[in-house]
Design a protein around this motif. Structure first.
Motif, PDB file in Angstrom:
ATOM      1  N   SER A 590       0.805  -1.226   0.000  1.00  0.00           N
ATOM      2  CA  SER A 590       0.000   0.000   0.000  1.00  0.00           C
ATOM      3  C   SER A 590       0.835   1.273   0.000  1.00  0.00           C
ATOM      4  CB  SER A 590      -0.914   0.005   1.226  1.00  0.00           C
ATOM      5  OG  SER A 590      -0.152   0.088   2.420  1.00  0.00           O
ATOM      6  N   TYR A 591       2.161   1.144  -0.132  1.00  0.00           N
ATOM      7  CA  TYR A 591       3.066   2.299  -0.058  1.00  0.00           C
ATOM      8  C   TYR A 591       2.920   3.020   1.280  1.00  0.00           C
ATOM      9  CZ  TYR A 591       3.576   1.604  -5.090  1.00  0.00           C
ATOM     10  OH  TYR A 591       3.835   1.065  -6.318  1.00  0.00           O
ATOM     11  N   GLY A 592       2.570   2.239   2.318  1.00  0.00           N
ATOM     12  CA  GLY A 592       2.374   2.842   3.637  1.00  0.00           C
ATOM     13  C   GLY A 592       3.638   3.401   4.233  1.00  0.00           C
ATOM     14  N   ALA A 593       4.769   2.701   4.068  1.00  0.00           N
ATOM     15  CA  ALA A 593       6.023   3.217   4.622  1.00  0.00           C
ATOM     16  C   ALA A 593       6.416   4.523   3.948  1.00  0.00           C
ATOM     17  CB  ALA A 593       7.129   2.174   4.455  1.00  0.00           C
ATOM     18  N   ALA A 594       6.239   4.590   2.629  1.00  0.00           N
ATOM     19  CA  ALA A 594       6.540   5.833   1.917  1.00  0.00           C
ATOM     20  C   ALA A 594       5.615   6.959   2.364  1.00  0.00           C
ATOM     21  CB  ALA A 594       6.419   5.605   0.408  1.00  0.00           C
ATOM     22  N   LEU A 595       4.354   6.607   2.634  1.00  0.00           N
ATOM     23  CA  LEU A 595       3.409   7.618   3.098  1.00  0.00           C
ATOM     24  C   LEU A 595       3.793   8.136   4.478  1.00  0.00           C
ATOM     25  CD1 LEU A 595       0.731   9.012   2.292  1.00  0.00           C
ATOM     26  CD2 LEU A 595      -0.447   7.244   3.592  1.00  0.00           C
ATOM     27  N   LEU A 596       4.200   7.242   5.365  1.00  0.00           N
ATOM     28  CA  LEU A 596       4.648   7.679   6.691  1.00  0.00           C
ATOM     29  C   LEU A 596       5.818   8.642   6.587  1.00  0.00           C
ATOM     30  CD1 LEU A 596       4.521   4.316   8.690  1.00  0.00           C
ATOM     31  CD2 LEU A 596       2.923   6.220   8.854  1.00  0.00           C
ATOM     32  N   ARG A 597       6.791   8.315   5.737  1.00  0.00           N
ATOM     33  CA  ARG A 597       7.958   9.186   5.596  1.00  0.00           C
ATOM     34  C   ARG A 597       7.559  10.520   4.968  1.00  0.00           C
ATOM     35  NH1 ARG A 597      13.435   9.951   5.091  1.00  0.00           N
ATOM     36  NH2 ARG A 597      14.065  11.030   3.196  1.00  0.00           N
ATOM     37  N   SER A 598       6.733  10.465   3.931  1.00  0.00           N
ATOM     38  CA  SER A 598       6.347  11.691   3.243  1.00  0.00           C
ATOM     39  C   SER A 598       5.581  12.622   4.173  1.00  0.00           C
ATOM     40  CB  SER A 598       5.495  11.337   2.018  1.00  0.00           C
ATOM     41  OG  SER A 598       4.855  12.474   1.507  1.00  0.00           O
ATOM     42  N   TRP A 599       4.572  12.076   4.868  1.00  0.00           N
ATOM     43  CA  TRP A 599       3.659  12.918   5.640  1.00  0.00           C
ATOM     44  C   TRP A 599       4.283  13.380   6.951  1.00  0.00           C
ATOM     45  CZ3 TRP A 599      -2.119  11.634   4.813  1.00  0.00           C
ATOM     46  CH2 TRP A 599      -2.909  12.714   5.163  1.00  0.00           C
ATOM     47  N   LEU A 600       4.945  12.469   7.638  1.00  0.00           N
ATOM     48  CA  LEU A 600       5.452  12.800   8.974  1.00  0.00           C
ATOM     49  C   LEU A 600       6.876  13.336   8.949  1.00  0.00           C
ATOM     50  CD1 LEU A 600       4.043   9.743  10.967  1.00  0.00           C
ATOM     51  CD2 LEU A 600       3.108  12.047  10.833  1.00  0.00           C
ATOM     52  N   VAL A 601       7.770  12.664   8.217  1.00  0.00           N
ATOM     53  CA  VAL A 601       9.182  13.068   8.233  1.00  0.00           C
ATOM     54  C   VAL A 601       9.419  14.280   7.338  1.00  0.00           C
ATOM     55  CG1 VAL A 601      11.526  12.306   7.784  1.00  0.00           C
ATOM     56  CG2 VAL A 601       9.879  10.711   8.774  1.00  0.00           C
ATOM     57  N   LEU A 602       8.865  14.235   6.123  1.00  0.00           N
ATOM     58  CA  LEU A 602       9.105  15.327   5.173  1.00  0.00           C
ATOM     59  C   LEU A 602       8.057  16.424   5.247  1.00  0.00           C
ATOM     60  CD1 LEU A 602      10.157  13.208   2.054  1.00  0.00           C
ATOM     61  CD2 LEU A 602      11.603  14.152   3.869  1.00  0.00           C
ATOM     62  N   GLY A 603       6.914  16.133   5.853  1.00  0.00           N
ATOM     63  CA  GLY A 603       5.873  17.147   5.989  1.00  0.00           C
ATOM     64  C   GLY A 603       5.117  17.434   4.724  1.00  0.00           C
ATOM     65  N   VAL A 604       5.013  16.461   3.824  1.00  0.00           N
ATOM     66  CA  VAL A 604       4.286  16.635   2.563  1.00  0.00           C
ATOM     67  C   VAL A 604       3.107  15.667   2.570  1.00  0.00           C
ATOM     68  CG1 VAL A 604       4.391  16.503   0.053  1.00  0.00           C
ATOM     69  CG2 VAL A 604       6.355  17.356   1.345  1.00  0.00           C
ATOM     70  N   ALA A 605       1.901  16.199   2.695  1.00  0.00           N
ATOM     71  CA  ALA A 605       0.689  15.389   2.675  1.00  0.00           C
ATOM     72  C   ALA A 605       0.215  15.220   1.236  1.00  0.00           C
ATOM     73  CB  ALA A 605      -0.395  16.057   3.518  1.00  0.00           C
ATOM     74  N   PRO A 606      -0.678  14.261   0.992  1.00  0.00           N
ATOM     75  CA  PRO A 606      -1.184  14.092  -0.382  1.00  0.00           C
ATOM     76  C   PRO A 606      -1.783  15.358  -0.967  1.00  0.00           C
ATOM     77  CG  PRO A 606      -1.762  12.196   0.945  1.00  0.00           C
ATOM     78  CD  PRO A 606      -1.146  13.185   1.877  1.00  0.00           C
ATOM     79  N   ASP A 607      -2.423  16.184  -0.134  1.00  0.00           N
ATOM     80  CA  ASP A 607      -3.007  17.426  -0.646  1.00  0.00           C
ATOM     81  C   ASP A 607      -1.954  18.449  -1.037  1.00  0.00           C
ATOM     82  OD1 ASP A 607      -5.494  16.400  -0.266  1.00  0.00           O
ATOM     83  OD2 ASP A 607      -5.837  17.378   1.665  1.00  0.00           O
TER      84      ASP A 607
END
Length: 943
Positions: A590-607
């Motif tokens: 589900s690309y969950g690990a990439a989503l965790l890094r993107s949203w929490l570590v890098l601060g980039v949400a899907p929106d």
């Protein structure tokens, strides 16, 4: 035929004169021998049958002053009635004051002592006078102005006195009708309550046997229930139970309609007293039966009464036993059908069904009757969004029902719950204490005795983190109203900072299985959804429901978007999932690990992708710490023997989509060089990822994830590399080299040119034959060989513009880094394809000038791929189709000085520029990643 002879009673003046005389002089007077009636009797009869009934008659009667003598007559008549006996235990109070203070009347049997003392001794003439006067007054009180006049003249108290003293059905009927008409206005209603009429009405309701009189009494009680205070007063004075008993016993359709209409009014905002009396009066089963009545008014009133009763927890189990659950569910399903009415008609039924979920016995009936599917349909319906918080809170009742939870999960509850975490505030109406679950009814004893089953439940709640200690639970605890624990004492605070609680996960997050000992557990509108999600996350394999894109997005949106510190339960859910080995493959797929890094570590949400959305300042450092901790949990799972086998299987034997997802995720969760080198390099995982860049994206953030994954892999390959500045361009204007061609351009060139090149534009450019022949094999063959140009002093150069020819002439004469190569390069933002830069590059290749090609490419990179360049320039440069520029584009894209968004946008431009020709892009990215040409310790997040 001759007209009827007029009589004195045809005159309103005559009737008012007789009425006034009787009010002043008394009720006596002789009879008329012709009619065997008194003049007063004939006047009252004429007033009732002719004058008041005529069009505008009530207004004329009022304006002529008829209400004053009529009320005076009623006072005289009530004074002439013999006082009721005080002997019987069921007798009515002897005065209005005592009637007002009396408690509920007995609910069984008439009052024979009152009947014998008043009815038997009441003269026939007085009885008829009362009947006619009360009928006239009741008719007059249908007009608003008359009601106000009667209230002003003090006409309510005589009516209450007559109701108390005269127990004759016809007089009781007309008195109740007059009071009912008066009660149509709130001021009169208050006066009737204050006069103590309610106990008398209840007493008459119990004693009366006449259906018409009963209907009038019931209507009067209904009109008196015009406000919450009056409804409560009616219930406390025993007005509900007689209605329920009549409903269970009467076969009269008209009386049944009157009863359900009255009970509907009394049950609005249903009080405990109302619910108790209706249940004790045996009204639940009749109401359930009437829910299928052929008459719509009766049917809908009965259903709404049942819905109102659900507000009282004490009556809900009995209501379920009577079949109320199936009735309310069926009606709500019907109203939500193809011919559904508006949401307003569904609202009381939705509330009732949700309240029924608070008792286990009703939850079982609701589950068997299809209630779970109905509640799920409400959650899916955007038109019912105002009720979604209430529905989610109702579903919390099924927290310990494994079968129901499995059914809800199969129906897709988890993504809906995740969507509720950050949804708009809906119907957050607070229920009263009486609406709490009746599974643990409130004890009346000062000290509660804890049963063994409750102690077991409390122990489980504490162990699973739903409660922080014994003080957080009590025998009347229910999941839908988890109380907030008291704030810690000042001495217990570990930090002097009184600000918002940190997002730092508690120690229990890092070691799942231990009980949570957090100091506070907030319970906001998202509490029910989080409690259900937490229950789902405790399954042995929650991956199918919770480790999905929608569920993870909902949890992360709540954690990062909550106005205050998010609930620790949300953090525990994420920690529990990342620590569960059964969820590892789901996080990869589900690309969950990439989503965790993107949203929490890098601060980039899907929106935020691809267009950056304005956001308020966030606690990014705390989110980053949480994200790194969750990724570390996944790393522990990935590097275990089970995880290595699972990842190897996905990469080598999985579907094409699984192989791409695995290759992309590996740089985020693998830190062992032996593991990621074997999977990504030796077994081709990196090429799988690169080849997927130009395929249809399997995830909206795929290119963002891919750019970040390649950057992380590059950091793994060269962990000690330092950020490298762009290579110096020979033509850098800050360090120019001497120009060797410029002396040929002056008025007195030195040395003198022995050759000129002629361009298509007619421009002649001076040159030295020897220098030009030495610089390029092409010009050596052209100028020193057997071609005609060897004998010419003016050599044409076809297909070359002056700007493109300028760097060629400089290069032929030995200029290296004099800045001439920057001449044909357009400024940033202008296209390179079709420009003079492309023409110059093509000419350098045609004239066999590889050094010039390299210099021109470096100039293009200096202008369009510098530190201040944007991601859009990367694709523009790549379109020139030159391997060195492609490598330069890859270096710029994966450079550590770029923020994650710019890196991803640059990769997007490269993919668009490459089109179907993926080879050059793949080789360029592969060379940069494997060459370790630009490393770094981490990305910069400042865009």
């Amino acid at each position: 035929m001759a007209a009827a002879k007029p009589t004195p009673t045809d005159s309103l003046s005559f009737c008012l004169t007789q009425l006034t005389a009787a009010a002043v002089e008394g009720l006596g007077g002789g009879k008329d021998t012709a009619t065997n009636e008194t003049p007063l009797g004939r006047a009252l009869l004429a007033l009732r049958t002719r004058h008041v009934k005529a069009a505008g008659g009530i207004e004329r009667f009022r304006t002529r002053g008829g209400l004053l003598p009529l009320l005076a007559l009623l006072r005289r008549a009530s004074a002439a009635v013999p006082a009721p006996s005080q002997a019987g235990p069921g007798s009515a109070p002897s005065s209005v004051e005592s009637a007002a203070s009396a408690g509920p009347a007995p609910s069984s049997g008439p009052t024979p002592s009152v009947a014998s003392s008043s009815t038997a001794s009441l003269p026939a003439r007085l009885r008829k006078t009362l009947d006619l006067a009360l009928s006239i007054l009741a008719d007059c009180c249908t007009e608003g102005a008359c009601r106000a006049e009667v209230r002003r003249l003090g006409g309510i108290l005589p009516l209450v006195t007559i109701l108390q003293c005269v127990k004759i059905d016809s007089i009781q009927n007309r008195t109740a009708r007059a009071l009912g008409n008066l009660a149509m206005e709130s001021e009169s209603c208050r006066a009737i309550h204050s006069a103590g009429a309610v106990p008398l009405l209840v007493e008459s309701l119990v004693a009366c046997q006449d259906s018409q009189c009963l209907q009038t009494m019931v209507r009067t009680i209904r009109n008196l229930a015009d406000s919450p205070q009056h409804r409560l007063a009616l219930a406390q004075q025993g007005a509900v139970r007689p209605l329920a008993e009549l409903l269970a016993a009467t076969p009269d359709p008209a009386l049944t309609l009157a009863l359900v209409r009255a009970l509907l009014e009394l049950s609005r905002g249903c009080s405990r007293a109302c619910a108790e009396q209706l249940s004790l009066g045996g009204g639940l089963s009749p109401l359930v039966s009437l829910a299928s009545h052929p008459k719509k008014a009766v049917r809908e009133a009965a259903i709404l009464i049942l819905a109102n009763l659900c507000a009282q927890g004490l009556v809900r189990p009995a209501l379920g036993n009577a079949g109320g659950v199936e009735v309310l569910l069926g009606e709500l399903q019907r109203r939500r059908g193809p011919s559904a009415a508006g949401p307003a008609s569904q609202q009381p039924l939705v509330r009732a069904v949700c309240l029924l979920c608070r008792e286990a016995i009703n939850r079982a009936r609701l589950r068997d009757a299809g209630g779970l599917e109905l509640l799920m349909s409400l959650l899916r319906d955007p038109r019912a969004s105002a009720w979604h918080p209430r529905v989610v809170a109702a579903l919390v009742g099924f927290l310990y029902d494994t079968g129901a939870l499995g059914r809800l999960q199969a129906l897709g509850l988890v993504p809906l719950l995740a969507g509720q975490l950050c949804g708009e505030a809906g119907d957050d109406e607070e229920e009263g204490r009486e609406a709490a679950s009746w599974d643990f009814p409130e004890e009346q004893t000062p000290e509660r005795v804890e049963a063994g089953s409750f102690r077991s439940l409390r122990s489980w709640l504490i162990s699973e983190g739903y409660a922080t200690g014994p003080g957080d639970t009590s025998p009347d605890w229910s999941p839908e109203r988890c109380p907030l624990p008291p704030p810690p004492e000042p001495a217990e605070r570990t930090s002097p900072d009184p600000g918002p609680a940190s997002l730092r996960p508690p120690r229990a997050l890092r070691t799942p299985g231990r009980s949570l000992a957090a100091p506070e557990e907030p319970w906001g509108r998202e509490g029910p959804a989080l409690l259900l999600l937490s229950r789902f996350s405790q399954a042995p394999d929650p991956s199918g429901a919770l480790v999905t894109g929608p569920a993870l997005c909902g949890l992360l949106a709540y954690v990062t978007g909550a106005p205050g510190p998010p609930s620790p339960r949300a953090l525990r859910i994420l920690a529990r999932l990342t620590c569960n080995p059964a969820c590892l493959e789901a996080f990869v797929r589900s690309y969950g690990a990439a989503l965790l890094r993107s949203w929490l570590v890098l601060g980039v949400a899907p929106d935020d992708w691809p267009t950056l959305r304005a956001r308020p300042p966030s606690r990014h450092s705390q989110h980053r710490e949480l994200g790194e901790m969750l990724l570390q949990n996944l790393t522990v799972q990935a590097e275990s023997p089970f995880g290595v086998g699972a990842l190897t299987h996905l990469l080598l034997s999985g579907s094409p989509e699984d192989r791409v997802a695995c290759a992309l995720t590996l740089p985020f969760i693998c830190r062992k060089p032996s593991l990621w080198r074997r999977l990504l390099l030796d077994q081709g995982g990196l090429r799988v990822l690169l080849s997927a860049l130009t395929l249809p994206a399997p995830h909206p953030l795929f290119l963002f994830f891919a750019a970040d994954s390649l950057f992380c892999l590059q950091s793994l390959v060269s962990p000690t590399a330092t950020p490298a500045s762009p290579p110096a361009v020979p033509g850098d204007p800050e360090v120019p080299s001497p120009c060797l061609y410029e002396p040929l351009l002056g008025p007195a060139p030195t040395p003198a040119p022995d050759l000129h090149f002629l361009l298509d534009s007619g421009l002649r450019l001076p040159a030295q034959r020897a220098a030009s022949s030495t610089a390029s094999p092409f010009f050596r063959a052209l100028l020193d060989g057997s071609f005609a140009e060897a004998q010419m002093d003016l050599v044409p150069l076809r297909g070359l513009s002056p700007s493109a020819a300028w760097p060629i002439l400089h290069h032929l004469h030995g200029c290296r880094g004099c800045g001439a190569s920057l001449g044909p390069i357009p400024p940033p933002g202008q296209p390179l394809l079709g420009s003079e830069a492309e023409e110059a590059l093509e000419a350098a290749g045609r004239f066999l000038l590889p050094g010039l090609e390299e210099e021109l490419e470096e100039a293009v990179g200096h202008v369009h791929l510098g530190p201040q360049s944007g991601p859009a320039s990367v694709g523009e440069v790549f379109r020139l189709g030159r391997p060195r520029l492609a490598a330069h584009c890859a270096r710029w894209t994966l450079g550590p000085e770029q923020c994650p968004r710019k890196r991803a946008l640059a990769l997007l431009g490269l993919v668009e520029a490459a089109g179907k020709e993926t080879g050059p892009l793949t080789e360029a990215l592969l060379a940069v990643v494997m060459g370790g040409e630009s490393g770094g310790k981490g990305p910069s997040v400042d865009c």
